[in-house]
Design a protein around this motif. Structure first.
Motif, mmCIF file in Angstrom:
data_model
loop_
_atom_site.group_PDB
_atom_site.id
_atom_site.type_symbol
_atom_site.label_atom_id
_atom_site.label_comp_id
_atom_site.label_asym_id
_atom_site.label_seq_id
_atom_site.Cartn_x
_atom_site.Cartn_y
_atom_site.Cartn_z
ATOM 1 N N PRO A 158 0.792 -1.241 0.000
ATOM 2 C CA PRO A 158 0.000 0.000 0.000
ATOM 3 C C PRO A 158 0.823 1.290 0.000
ATOM 4 O O PRO A 158 0.486 2.224 -0.746
ATOM 5 C CB PRO A 158 -0.869 -0.135 1.255
ATOM 6 N N PRO A 159 1.924 1.392 0.757
ATOM 7 C CA PRO A 159 2.699 2.632 0.687
ATOM 8 C C PRO A 159 3.297 2.897 -0.694
ATOM 9 O O PRO A 159 3.452 4.060 -1.093
ATOM 10 C CB PRO A 159 3.812 2.412 1.729
ATOM 11 N N ALA A 160 3.617 1.834 -1.430
ATOM 12 C CA ALA A 160 4.159 2.013 -2.778
ATOM 13 C C ALA A 160 3.092 2.553 -3.728
ATOM 14 O O ALA A 160 3.370 3.413 -4.579
ATOM 15 C CB ALA A 160 4.714 0.693 -3.308
ATOM 16 N N LEU B 242 3.177 6.204 -5.757
ATOM 17 C CA LEU B 242 2.926 6.406 -7.190
ATOM 18 C C LEU B 242 1.858 7.470 -7.408
ATOM 19 O O LEU B 242 1.967 8.301 -8.317
ATOM 20 C CB LEU B 242 2.491 5.086 -7.841
ATOM 21 N N LEU B 243 0.828 7.444 -6.599
ATOM 22 C CA LEU B 243 -0.236 8.445 -6.722
ATOM 23 C C LEU B 243 0.275 9.835 -6.357
ATOM 24 O O LEU B 243 -0.081 10.825 -6.999
ATOM 25 C CB LEU B 243 -1.422 8.054 -5.838
ATOM 26 N N ASP B 244 1.127 9.916 -5.352
ATOM 27 C CA ASP B 244 1.717 11.204 -4.979
ATOM 28 C C ASP B 244 2.623 11.741 -6.080
ATOM 29 O O ASP B 244 2.777 12.957 -6.227
ATOM 30 C CB ASP B 244 2.513 11.073 -3.681
ATOM 31 N N PHE C 157 -7.766 4.411 0.867
ATOM 32 C CA PHE C 157 -7.138 5.692 0.546
ATOM 33 C C PHE C 157 -7.128 5.972 -0.956
ATOM 34 O O PHE C 157 -7.131 7.135 -1.377
ATOM 35 C CB PHE C 157 -5.708 5.742 1.100
ATOM 36 N N ILE C 158 -7.140 4.919 -1.774
ATOM 37 C CA ILE C 158 -7.109 5.128 -3.223
ATOM 38 C C ILE C 158 -8.356 5.885 -3.674
ATOM 39 O O ILE C 158 -8.283 6.820 -4.485
ATOM 40 C CB ILE C 158 -6.993 3.780 -3.974
ATOM 41 N N ALA C 159 -9.498 5.498 -3.127
ATOM 42 C CA ALA C 159 -10.757 6.170 -3.465
ATOM 43 C C ALA C 159 -10.940 7.468 -2.685
ATOM 44 O O ALA C 159 -11.284 8.502 -3.256
ATOM 45 C CB ALA C 159 -11.933 5.238 -3.210
ATOM 46 N N SER D 136 -10.791 1.259 -7.700
ATOM 47 C CA SER D 136 -9.882 0.115 -7.623
ATOM 48 C C SER D 136 -10.669 -1.148 -7.333
ATOM 49 O O SER D 136 -11.768 -1.104 -6.778
ATOM 50 C CB SER D 136 -8.817 0.344 -6.546
ATOM 51 N N VAL D 137 -10.076 -2.266 -7.724
ATOM 52 C CA VAL D 137 -10.718 -3.573 -7.561
ATOM 53 C C VAL D 137 -9.708 -4.570 -7.031
ATOM 54 O O VAL D 137 -8.583 -4.664 -7.534
ATOM 55 C CB VAL D 137 -11.293 -4.073 -8.906
ATOM 56 N N ILE D 138 -10.093 -5.312 -5.998
ATOM 57 C CA ILE D 138 -9.310 -6.449 -5.538
ATOM 58 C C ILE D 138 -9.675 -7.627 -6.433
ATOM 59 O O ILE D 138 -10.842 -8.029 -6.502
ATOM 60 C CB ILE D 138 -9.616 -6.781 -4.072
ATOM 61 N N ALA D 139 -8.696 -8.147 -7.140
ATOM 62 C CA ALA D 139 -8.976 -9.132 -8.189
ATOM 63 C C ALA D 139 -8.389 -10.500 -7.878
ATOM 64 O O ALA D 139 -7.328 -10.620 -7.268
ATOM 65 C CB ALA D 139 -8.424 -8.637 -9.533
#
Length: 354
Positions: A166-168, A172-174, A199-201, A208-211
């Protein structure tokens, strides 16, 4: 029925029309390979692009980690145990495979408990396990350390190199890399649960989707992402509920943080990310190879021309690298992305080498 179901899903995906480019990032090496192997990537609607993220633990491990492992091997002559992918990964100046040919005792294992058993059967040798992985494997490595303490195995230790995903993704978003949607790794989420991804949303307004990993899983996940994207819905959807629970695997997380604590960590191509690594706690420091076997490796260096770093940030795809398929091949890799079975270059070369 299964085949008909997949065909219906595929037809739905192929029928979607996009007015502009949509970039989906997957953050899992298994997803990378499965999108190619299954052919799902081939039925993407026009303007839908799949880009790779930092989802391969071997690929994001910086050279100085292997440099340190090799220096420890040269100076202290331990038995170094590791998963197979690490053998061919180039370090700054060598590789474990090359050192094996010069006599270093490096052994491929399939679980950290194997390393523990090697330590028990070789009490006169130091046994080091190269602990590289994400939240999926880190709990099993923590269990191995806990068990080593119970057995009083003073000749067992691990070289910590585990990282948290998650921190990575946040980094990337930052960095404002152009990503419209995320496919979240199912294996990692089975350990840490759903809510950690909110946090993504909530902070970045991205769907995002957990796949999962089977062909229907992949198609359903892409359909779900496009539904959210086209309807301006920013959510985290769990499309892998048969394995991923809202709360994750509490026992695994408990074991993980019994042994480890968060620390800042260096990721290849991204840089240092706050609280994205796992350091061994002081209470288990006797099992930390980096403390027990101090070395001073030479300054790390990256191979000339290798663009793994840009690839792991979703900036390029493997064919954009001038070394891909020429001087960088699976049998003679220049960078780690062509080595690991989860590496994006490996997938592109295997399934799209033309």
């Amino acid at each position: 029925m299964h085949r008909e179901y997949i065909k219906k899903l595929a037809d739905r995906l192929k029928s979607i029309h996009l007015d502009k480019e949509v970039r989906i990032m997957e953050v899992c090496g298994t997803h990378t390979n499965e999108f190619f192997r299954s052919g799902v990537k081939d039925i993407f609607p026009e303007k839908l692009t799949l880009v790779n993220g930092p989802g391969c633990p071997v690929c994001v491990t910086p050279n100085d980690y292997l440099d340190r492992a090799i220096e420890i091997g040269k100076k202290y002559d331990p038995i170094i145990t590791t998963f197979g992918d690490m053998i061919k990964v180039p370090s700054s100046y060598s590789s474990l495979g090359r050192e094996m040919t010069d006599g270093m005792d490096v052994r491929i294992i399939y679980s950290p408990m194997e390393a523990l058993n090697i330590a028990q059967h070789n009490p006169d040798r130091e046994i080091i396990f190269l602990s590289v992985g994400f939240e999926t494997t880190a709990p099993t490595e923590a269990v191995a350390v806990i068990e080593a303490k119970k057995r009083n195995l003073a000749n067992f230790s691990i070289l910590p190199g585990n990282k948290l995903v998650p921190p990575a993704v946040k980094a990337l978003l930052d960095a404002e890399v152009k990503i419209d949607c995320f496919i979240i790794p199912g294996h990692v989420s089975a350990i840490i649960g759903e809510e950690i991804w909110n946090f993504i949303a909530n902070e970045y307004s991205k769907p995002s989707v957990i796949a999962g990993f089977e062909t229907p899983d992949l198609i359903i996940s892409v359909l779900s992402l496009l539904d959210m994207y086209l309807n301006n819905k920013n959510e985290v959807r769990n499309e892998y509920k048969r394995f991923v629970k809202k709360e994750g695997n509490k026992k695994a997380v408990e074991c993980l943080y019994e042994v480890y604590e968060k620390e800042d960590a260096l990721w290849r191509g991204i840089g240092t990310i706050p609280e994205s690594g796992l350091a061994i706690k002081d209470s288990y420091s006797e099992f930390d190879s980096s403390i027990r076997f101090p070395v001073t490796p030479p300054p790390p260096k990256e191979p000339i021309g290798c663009r793994c770093g840009e690839l792991l940030r979703g900036i390029i795809t493997p064919p954009d690298c001038p070394l891909f398929g020429t001087s960088c091949l699976p049998e003679s890799p220049v960078g780690p992305c062509m080595v690991s079975s989860e590496g994006p270059c490996t997938a592109y070369f295997k399934y799209r080498s033309e």
